[in-house]
Design a protein around this motif. Structure first.
Motif, PDB file in Angstrom:
ATOM      1  N   VAL A 213      32.030   5.088 -39.030  1.00 36.45           N
ATOM      2  CA  VAL A 213      32.796   6.945 -39.022  1.00 36.45           C
ATOM      3  C   VAL A 213      33.724   7.245 -39.355  1.00 36.45           C
ATOM      4  O   VAL A 213      32.686   9.097 -40.384  1.00 36.45           O
ATOM      5  N   ALA A 214      33.863   6.941 -40.342  1.00 35.08           N
ATOM      6  CA  ALA A 214      34.925   7.391 -41.667  1.00 35.08           C
ATOM      7  C   ALA A 214      33.635   7.839 -42.540  1.00 35.08           C
ATOM      8  O   ALA A 214      33.576   8.566 -42.727  1.00 35.08           O
ATOM      9  N   GLU A 215      32.398   7.216 -42.644  1.00 32.84           N
ATOM     10  CA  GLU A 215      31.536   7.573 -43.868  1.00 32.84           C
ATOM     11  C   GLU A 215      31.155   8.797 -43.561  1.00 32.84           C
ATOM     12  O   GLU A 215      30.361   9.928 -43.215  1.00 32.84           O
ATOM     13  N   ASN A 216      30.405   9.075 -41.880  1.00 34.72           N
ATOM     14  CA  ASN A 216      29.824  10.148 -41.305  1.00 34.72           C
ATOM     15  C   ASN A 216      31.074  11.628 -41.362  1.00 34.72           C
ATOM     16  O   ASN A 216      30.692  12.078 -41.512  1.00 34.72           O
TER      17      ASN A 216
ATOM     18  N   ALA B 146      28.474  11.329 -30.614  1.00 31.70           N
ATOM     19  CA  ALA B 146      26.985  11.124 -31.384  1.00 31.70           C
ATOM     20  C   ALA B 146      27.425   9.378 -32.135  1.00 31.70           C
ATOM     21  O   ALA B 146      26.811   8.457 -32.621  1.00 31.70           O
ATOM     22  N   ALA B 147      29.087   8.775 -31.849  1.00 33.28           N
ATOM     23  CA  ALA B 147      29.078   7.847 -32.449  1.00 33.28           C
ATOM     24  C   ALA B 147      29.871   6.791 -31.692  1.00 33.28           C
ATOM     25  O   ALA B 147      28.987   5.641 -31.339  1.00 33.28           O
TER      26      ALA B 147
ATOM     27  N   GLY C 270      23.600   5.004 -27.219  1.00 30.67           N
ATOM     28  CA  GLY C 270      22.759   5.252 -28.094  1.00 30.67           C
ATOM     29  C   GLY C 270      23.327   6.061 -29.515  1.00 30.67           C
ATOM     30  O   GLY C 270      22.610   6.337 -29.863  1.00 30.67           O
ATOM     31  N   GLY C 271      24.699   5.998 -29.544  1.00 26.10           N
ATOM     32  CA  GLY C 271      25.047   6.352 -30.189  1.00 26.10           C
ATOM     33  C   GLY C 271      25.278   5.727 -31.647  1.00 26.10           C
ATOM     34  O   GLY C 271      24.354   4.458 -32.283  1.00 26.10           O
ATOM     35  N   TYR C 272      25.460   5.946 -33.220  1.00 25.65           N
ATOM     36  CA  TYR C 272      25.369   5.005 -34.204  1.00 25.65           C
ATOM     37  C   TYR C 272      25.846   4.021 -34.404  1.00 25.65           C
ATOM     38  O   TYR C 272      25.935   2.940 -34.819  1.00 25.65           O
ATOM     39  N   LEU C 273      27.224   3.443 -33.321  1.00 23.58           N
ATOM     40  CA  LEU C 273      27.842   2.403 -33.511  1.00 23.58           C
ATOM     41  C   LEU C 273      27.684   1.672 -32.662  1.00 23.58           C
ATOM     42  O   LEU C 273      27.372   0.213 -32.860  1.00 23.58           O
TER      43      LEU C 273
END
Length: 345
Positions: free
Chosen positions: A43-46, A307-308, A312-315
């Protein structure tokens, strides 16, 4: 103009602490659970990429260590966020309050499971829940009495288990994974025995004193780095490891998980709670730092976004098991409104 100056002075006083006069931090600081660590760093990167702001500083201190630091005070010497793989306790909440940390926002960000894993070439261990206490408790029941654990091999614990010595690498006492494993695995396992169940009904403190300690030989504290446990399993034939499901997802080519009571840890069984070692994971936000620590509200919004942490979120690709949609919507609203928690029951 006077209101502006007053607000600025308040911010400096808040984050500088007594006797100091320096500006608020220009980055978010999160500390705590090693299980939440890979999610928080992603999450920090995004967040940094999307916002152009400094990436948050994320530290893996274990749930207990992170909450202790979080609860130690308000200001830029203390984290904005505590990452946790278990709920905050009453005692921790009271410590926060005693140190002036009075408005805390509790946000459940998903589910995780605790797995018992081995190298992929190892035999399958068909565990039943009672096996965990007998194998790993410092004191176990024999003849209706608590005695120092006498077992050395798994086949002494239950029929069908391999004739391998009991050697399990797991997290230290500061870890939320350790806390959850003791509660969901060891304590629940002990309660399947009538003598232990009766002791718990009679005296919960004595029950915990007798059942919570893990054995000194057979259980090895392996620090807060779950990846190190994975690496140890591949180098130590016959050993088992205890860590979060997300690390199983990341290392499925190296290790495999064992079933408990015939149920394997999967996304479905953990989200449904049918896998015995399922748990929720959290972040705790210090409301007093919102609007003072640059980007704290925005980072929290990103962490709880569709999104996170949505389906289906990136996490999810990192091993996080998402909340059901209605619960996720409630968490997003709590993050947007910075709704503070009540004292834990």
């Amino acid at each position: 103009m006077m209101k502006t100056l007053t607000g600025l002075c308040a911010a400096v006083a808040l984050l500088g602490g007594a006797g100091s006069a320096h500006a608020a931090r220009d980055y978010v600081w999160a500390a705590g659970s090693s299980t939440v660590f890979p999610f928080a760093t992603r999450v920090a990167e995004n967040y940094a990429r999307k916002s152009g702001m400094k990436a948050p500083n994320v530290e893996a201190l274990g749930t207990g260590g992170g909450i202790k630091l979080f609860c130690s005070g308000v200001g830029d010497n203390f984290p904005d966020i505590a990452n946790a793989s278990r709920p905050m306790t009453q005692q921790e909440y009271d410590t926060c309050a005693a140190n002036g940390v009075t408005d805390i926002v509790e946000l459940k960000v998903g589910y995780d499971g605790i797995v018992i894993a081995a190298d992929r070439s190892a035999p399958d261990y068909q565990f039943r829940l009672p096996h965990l206490y007998l194998a790993l408790g410092a004191n176990v029941l024999r003849g209706g009495k608590f005695v120092p654990n006498p077992y050395t091999n798994w086949n002494e614990i239950g029929p069908g288990l391999p004739n391998n010595r009991i050697l399990v690498y797991g997290p230290p006492p500061t870890s939320g994974t350790r806390d959850a494993f003791v509660e969901l695995g060891i304590e629940a396992s002990a309660r399947t025995y009538p003598t232990a169940a009766a002791l718990r009904d009679r005296d919960q403190d004595e029950f915990k004193q007798m059942t919570h300690p893990l054995r000194r030989e057979g259980w090895v504290d392996s620090g807060e780095n779950d990846n190190a446990i994975v690496q140890t399993l591949t180098k130590t034939p016959g050993s088992l490891g205890v860590f979060g499901y997300s690390f199983l997802e990341e290392n499925g080519d190296k290790v495999k998980a064992m079933s408990i009571d015939g149920i394997a840890p999967t996304v479905a069984t953990i989200a449904q709670g049918t896998y015995p070692l399922s748990r929720s994971i959290f972040i705790y936000v210090k409301k007093a730092h919102v609007g003072v620590t640059l980007g704290l509200q925005e980072f929290t919004t990103e962490f709880t976004s569709d999104a996170a942490t949505g389906r289906g979120g990136y996490l999810q690709s990192r091993g996080l098991i998402p909340l059901l949609p209605p619960e996720h919507e409630a968490v997003k609203a709590a993050a947007a409104n910075m709704t503070t928690m009540s004292r834990p029951n």
